[in-house]
Design a protein around this motif. Structure first.
Motif, PDB file in Angstrom:
ATOM      1  N   ALA A 102       0.829  -1.199   0.000  1.00 24.31           N
ATOM      2  CA  ALA A 102       0.000   0.000   0.000  1.00 24.31           C
ATOM      3  C   ALA A 102       0.868   1.254   0.000  1.00 24.31           C
ATOM      4  CB  ALA A 102      -0.924   0.001   1.223  1.00 24.31           C
ATOM      5  N   VAL A 103       1.957   1.241   0.766  1.00 26.85           N
ATOM      6  CA  VAL A 103       2.850   2.398   0.810  1.00 26.85           C
ATOM      7  C   VAL A 103       3.613   2.542  -0.501  1.00 26.85           C
ATOM      8  CG1 VAL A 103       4.834   3.424   1.990  1.00 26.85           C
ATOM      9  CG2 VAL A 103       3.078   2.240   3.304  1.00 26.85           C
ATOM     10  N   LEU A 104       3.955   1.397  -1.116  1.00 25.03           N
ATOM     11  CA  LEU A 104       4.770   1.402  -2.325  1.00 25.03           C
ATOM     12  C   LEU A 104       3.937   1.034  -3.546  1.00 25.03           C
ATOM     13  CD1 LEU A 104       7.834  -0.469  -0.818  1.00 25.03           C
ATOM     14  CD2 LEU A 104       7.642   1.976  -1.261  1.00 25.03           C
ATOM     15  N   SER A 105       2.760   1.629  -3.660  1.00 29.71           N
ATOM     16  CA  SER A 105       1.840   1.229  -4.716  1.00 29.71           C
ATOM     17  C   SER A 105       2.406   1.422  -6.109  1.00 29.71           C
ATOM     18  CB  SER A 105       0.526   2.012  -4.589  1.00 29.71           C
ATOM     19  OG  SER A 105       0.767   3.408  -4.629  1.00 29.71           O
ATOM     20  N   ASP A 106       3.340   2.346  -6.274  1.00 32.31           N
ATOM     21  CA  ASP A 106       3.962   2.496  -7.590  1.00 32.31           C
ATOM     22  C   ASP A 106       5.464   2.244  -7.512  1.00 32.31           C
ATOM     23  OD1 ASP A 106       4.703   4.723  -6.215  1.00 32.31           O
ATOM     24  OD2 ASP A 106       3.883   6.176  -7.620  1.00 32.31           O
ATOM     25  N   SER A 107       5.859   1.429  -6.526  1.00 40.94           N
ATOM     26  CA  SER A 107       7.255   0.996  -6.383  1.00 40.94           C
ATOM     27  C   SER A 107       8.235   2.162  -6.458  1.00 40.94           C
ATOM     28  CB  SER A 107       7.597  -0.052  -7.466  1.00 40.94           C
ATOM     29  OG  SER A 107       6.837  -1.205  -7.287  1.00 40.94           O
ATOM     30  N   VAL A 108       8.038   3.141  -5.596  1.00 38.83           N
ATOM     31  CA  VAL A 108       8.954   4.274  -5.569  1.00 38.83           C
ATOM     32  C   VAL A 108      10.271   3.800  -4.981  1.00 38.83           C
ATOM     33  CG1 VAL A 108       8.027   5.073  -3.354  1.00 38.83           C
ATOM     34  CG2 VAL A 108       9.297   6.647  -4.807  1.00 38.83           C
ATOM     35  N   GLY A 109      11.304   3.795  -5.801  1.00 37.83           N
ATOM     36  CA  GLY A 109      12.589   3.267  -5.387  1.00 37.83           C
ATOM     37  C   GLY A 109      13.317   4.184  -4.424  1.00 37.83           C
ATOM     38  N   LEU A 110      14.250   3.594  -3.674  1.00 36.69           N
ATOM     39  CA  LEU A 110      15.014   4.383  -2.721  1.00 36.69           C
ATOM     40  C   LEU A 110      15.858   5.435  -3.437  1.00 36.69           C
ATOM     41  CD1 LEU A 110      15.041   4.166   0.374  1.00 36.69           C
ATOM     42  CD2 LEU A 110      17.272   3.067   0.183  1.00 36.69           C
ATOM     43  N   ALA A 111      16.380   5.095  -4.629  1.00 34.65           N
ATOM     44  CA  ALA A 111      17.190   6.057  -5.375  1.00 34.65           C
ATOM     45  C   ALA A 111      16.367   7.287  -5.739  1.00 34.65           C
ATOM     46  CB  ALA A 111      17.754   5.414  -6.636  1.00 34.65           C
ATOM     47  N   MET A 112      15.088   7.083  -6.102  1.00 35.03           N
ATOM     48  CA  MET A 112      14.241   8.232  -6.398  1.00 35.03           C
ATOM     49  C   MET A 112      14.013   9.075  -5.160  1.00 35.03           C
ATOM     50  SD  MET A 112      10.294   8.501  -7.768  1.00 35.03           S
ATOM     51  CE  MET A 112      10.685   8.271  -9.504  1.00 35.03           C
ATOM     52  N   LEU A 113      13.783   8.418  -4.011  1.00 32.66           N
ATOM     53  CA  LEU A 113      13.570   9.172  -2.786  1.00 32.66           C
ATOM     54  C   LEU A 113      14.806   9.981  -2.403  1.00 32.66           C
ATOM     55  CD1 LEU A 113      11.593   6.584  -0.629  1.00 32.66           C
ATOM     56  CD2 LEU A 113      10.728   8.737  -1.532  1.00 32.66           C
ATOM     57  N   VAL A 114      15.989   9.437  -2.685  1.00 38.24           N
ATOM     58  CA  VAL A 114      17.214  10.183  -2.413  1.00 38.24           C
ATOM     59  C   VAL A 114      17.242  11.462  -3.246  1.00 38.24           C
ATOM     60  CG1 VAL A 114      19.727  10.182  -2.644  1.00 38.24           C
ATOM     61  CG2 VAL A 114      18.574   8.189  -1.694  1.00 38.24           C
ATOM     62  N   VAL A 115      16.835  11.361  -4.513  1.00 39.30           N
ATOM     63  CA  VAL A 115      16.796  12.544  -5.371  1.00 39.30           C
ATOM     64  C   VAL A 115      15.748  13.532  -4.865  1.00 39.30           C
ATOM     65  CG1 VAL A 115      16.395  13.407  -7.706  1.00 39.30           C
ATOM     66  CG2 VAL A 115      17.629  11.262  -7.366  1.00 39.30           C
ATOM     67  N   LEU A 116      14.604  13.019  -4.421  1.00 39.86           N
ATOM     68  CA  LEU A 116      13.570  13.909  -3.879  1.00 39.86           C
ATOM     69  C   LEU A 116      14.093  14.703  -2.691  1.00 39.86           C
ATOM     70  CD1 LEU A 116      10.298  11.744  -4.011  1.00 39.86           C
ATOM     71  CD2 LEU A 116      11.145  13.405  -5.675  1.00 39.86           C
ATOM     72  N   GLU A 117      15.043  14.115  -1.939  1.00 39.80           N
ATOM     73  CA  GLU A 117      15.625  14.818  -0.793  1.00 39.80           C
ATOM     74  C   GLU A 117      16.381  16.074  -1.224  1.00 39.80           C
ATOM     75  OE1 GLU A 117      15.576  14.165   2.553  1.00 39.80           O
ATOM     76  OE2 GLU A 117      14.194  12.491   2.301  1.00 39.80           O
ATOM     77  N   THR A 118      16.806  16.137  -2.482  1.00 38.72           N
ATOM     78  CA  THR A 118      17.576  17.290  -2.967  1.00 38.72           C
ATOM     79  C   THR A 118      16.683  18.416  -3.467  1.00 38.72           C
ATOM     80  OG1 THR A 118      17.767  16.532  -5.279  1.00 38.72           O
ATOM     81  CG2 THR A 118      19.381  15.678  -3.700  1.00 38.72           C
ATOM     82  N   LEU A 119      15.381  18.179  -3.575  1.00 35.79           N
ATOM     83  CA  LEU A 119      14.461  19.208  -4.063  1.00 35.79           C
ATOM     84  C   LEU A 119      14.115  20.195  -2.957  1.00 35.79           C
ATOM     85  CD1 LEU A 119      11.926  16.930  -6.007  1.00 35.79           C
ATOM     86  CD2 LEU A 119      13.972  18.062  -6.910  1.00 35.79           C
ATOM     87  N   THR A 120      13.680  21.378  -3.356  1.00 33.82           N
ATOM     88  CA  THR A 120      13.136  22.305  -2.364  1.00 33.82           C
ATOM     89  C   THR A 120      11.795  21.753  -1.881  1.00 33.82           C
ATOM     90  OG1 THR A 120      11.866  23.623  -3.947  1.00 33.82           O
ATOM     91  CG2 THR A 120      14.186  24.227  -3.613  1.00 33.82           C
ATOM     92  N   PRO A 121      11.343  22.166  -0.702  1.00 35.80           N
ATOM     93  CA  PRO A 121      10.043  21.681  -0.229  1.00 35.80           C
ATOM     94  C   PRO A 121       8.913  21.911  -1.224  1.00 35.80           C
ATOM     95  CG  PRO A 121      11.216  22.705   1.579  1.00 35.80           C
ATOM     96  CD  PRO A 121      12.036  22.963   0.342  1.00 35.80           C
ATOM     97  N   ALA A 122       8.871  23.077  -1.845  1.00 33.87           N
ATOM     98  CA  ALA A 122       7.793  23.367  -2.806  1.00 33.87           C
ATOM     99  C   ALA A 122       7.894  22.483  -4.040  1.00 33.87           C
ATOM    100  CB  ALA A 122       7.827  24.839  -3.200  1.00 33.87           C
ATOM    101  N   GLU A 123       9.116  22.265  -4.533  1.00 36.41           N
ATOM    102  CA  GLU A 123       9.302  21.379  -5.684  1.00 36.41           C
ATOM    103  C   GLU A 123       8.844  19.968  -5.354  1.00 36.41           C
ATOM    104  OE1 GLU A 123      13.252  23.369  -7.842  1.00 36.41           O
ATOM    105  OE2 GLU A 123      13.465  21.794  -6.335  1.00 36.41           O
ATOM    106  N   ARG A 124       9.220  19.502  -4.188  1.00 38.03           N
ATOM    107  CA  ARG A 124       8.871  18.129  -3.810  1.00 38.03           C
ATOM    108  C   ARG A 124       7.359  17.960  -3.693  1.00 38.03           C
ATOM    109  NH1 ARG A 124      12.225  14.518   0.568  1.00 38.03           N
ATOM    110  NH2 ARG A 124      11.104  12.557   0.285  1.00 38.03           N
ATOM    111  N   LEU A 125       6.704  18.923  -3.066  1.00 40.11           N
ATOM    112  CA  LEU A 125       5.257  18.833  -2.927  1.00 40.11           C
ATOM    113  C   LEU A 125       4.583  18.836  -4.294  1.00 40.11           C
ATOM    114  CD1 LEU A 125       2.936  20.412  -0.370  1.00 40.11           C
ATOM    115  CD2 LEU A 125       2.493  20.883  -2.770  1.00 40.11           C
TER     116      LEU A 125
END
Length: 295
Positions: A102-125
């Motif tokens: 349920a949490v990984l319904s579209d298989s969001v990989g850890l590598a993608m989440l690492v990249v999301l960490e580099t975005l600004t809060p507004a970009e990420r949202l």
């Protein structure tokens, strides 16, 4: 059924979706749970008689809570170049349990989440809500005090970064596992050429660790540099247990009956490893859900 009972039932129906939104926004399981709980407290206090779409209302509440958390993180961060590996979702090799799915319904990989960490809060949202959950920009814009056109630009900027730095993993899990096993065997044998062969020339190794002196992060790029680093942990390969990490091939390194010393997530694309994300911070490892390791 009174109104509170109805709201409770509806909230529980929305909980998996809300957890998925919060996890992608924050990359932290515990903070995601806190954000969802905060949404429930706000719902419990709110007058929702005029709310036409409770699911959308709750998504907005969770997103705003997560946005505040991200902004707080940004103010606290001492080094903007610091590596932060998000909390991994660990599942058994044969497949994730329903809660993890349920949490990984579209298989969001850890590598993608690492990249999301580099975005600004507004970009990420903007990126998470629009690209992952199809929330219209007209609804996203008020959350970040921007126009819909500006929200669209933020999502577009984030999308380009994600596509450039987080390749989509090969869909064949068996193929992923074969490549990871070849890499681990080469590390165990000290086979430098075998390690290089398993790695993409532009592979990136990100390590988020901890010592008695504090947090320690490492970022290494290039096949030969990563292979040289991998040789040093070859002695640990016999203790590497195969698992799924965020839906992709990974390993947990732990001696039998002991707590893990590291979690390693591999992103395999085109038959080679393009990213390795390592979490070895003892404090964070102690907080992980490791039911996948139970026999």
């Amino acid at each position: 059924m009174d109104e509170r009972d109805w709201l409770t039932r509806r909230f529980e129906e929305e909980r998996p979706h809300l957890r998925a939104v919060a996890y992608r926004m924050l990359g932290s399981v515990s903070e995601a749970e806190d954000a969802v709980q905060d949404a429930w407290l706000r719902l419990d206090r709110a007058d929702t008689r005029d709310v036409d779409n409770l699911g959308a209302w709750l998504t907005t509440v969770v997103a705003r809570v997560c946005l505040n958390v991200l902004r707080s993180r940004e103010h606290r961060r001492e080094d903007p170049l610091d590596v932060r590996v998000p909390d991994p979702i660990i599942g058994p090799e044969e497949g994730a349990d329903p809660e993890h799915e349920a949490v990984l319904s579209d298989s969001v990989g850890l590598a993608m989440l690492v990249v999301l960490e580099t975005l600004t809060p507004a970009e990420r949202l903007a990126f998470v809500l629009h690209d992952m959950f199809a929330v219209p920009f007209e609804e996203i814009a008020p959350m970040i005090d921007r126009s819909p056109a500006a929200a669209r630009q933020l999502a577009s900027r984030a999308r380009r970064r994600v596509r450039g730095q987080a390749p989509s993993p090969d869909p064949d899990l068996g193929r992923q596992r074969d490549v990871v096993n070849a890499f681990l065997a080469a590390a165990r044998d000290g086979d430098f050429d075998g390690l290089v062969a398993a790695l993409h020339p532009d592979v990136v190794l990100r390590s988020d660790g901890g010592t008695t002196r504090g947090r320690h992060t490492v970022l290494i790029s290039g096949a030969r540099a990563v292979a040289a680093q991998a040789v040093t942990f070859g002695r640990l390969s016999p203790f590497a247990r195969p698992v799924l990490i965020n839906g992709s091939a990974g390993v947990v390194v732990a001696a039998e009956g002991r707590r893990p010393v590291s979690v390693m997530a591999f992103t395999v694309a085109g038959g080679r490893i393009v990213a390795i994300d390592v979490l070895s911070d003892p404090e964070r490892l102690n907080g992980l859900d490791l039911t996948a390791l139970e026999d």
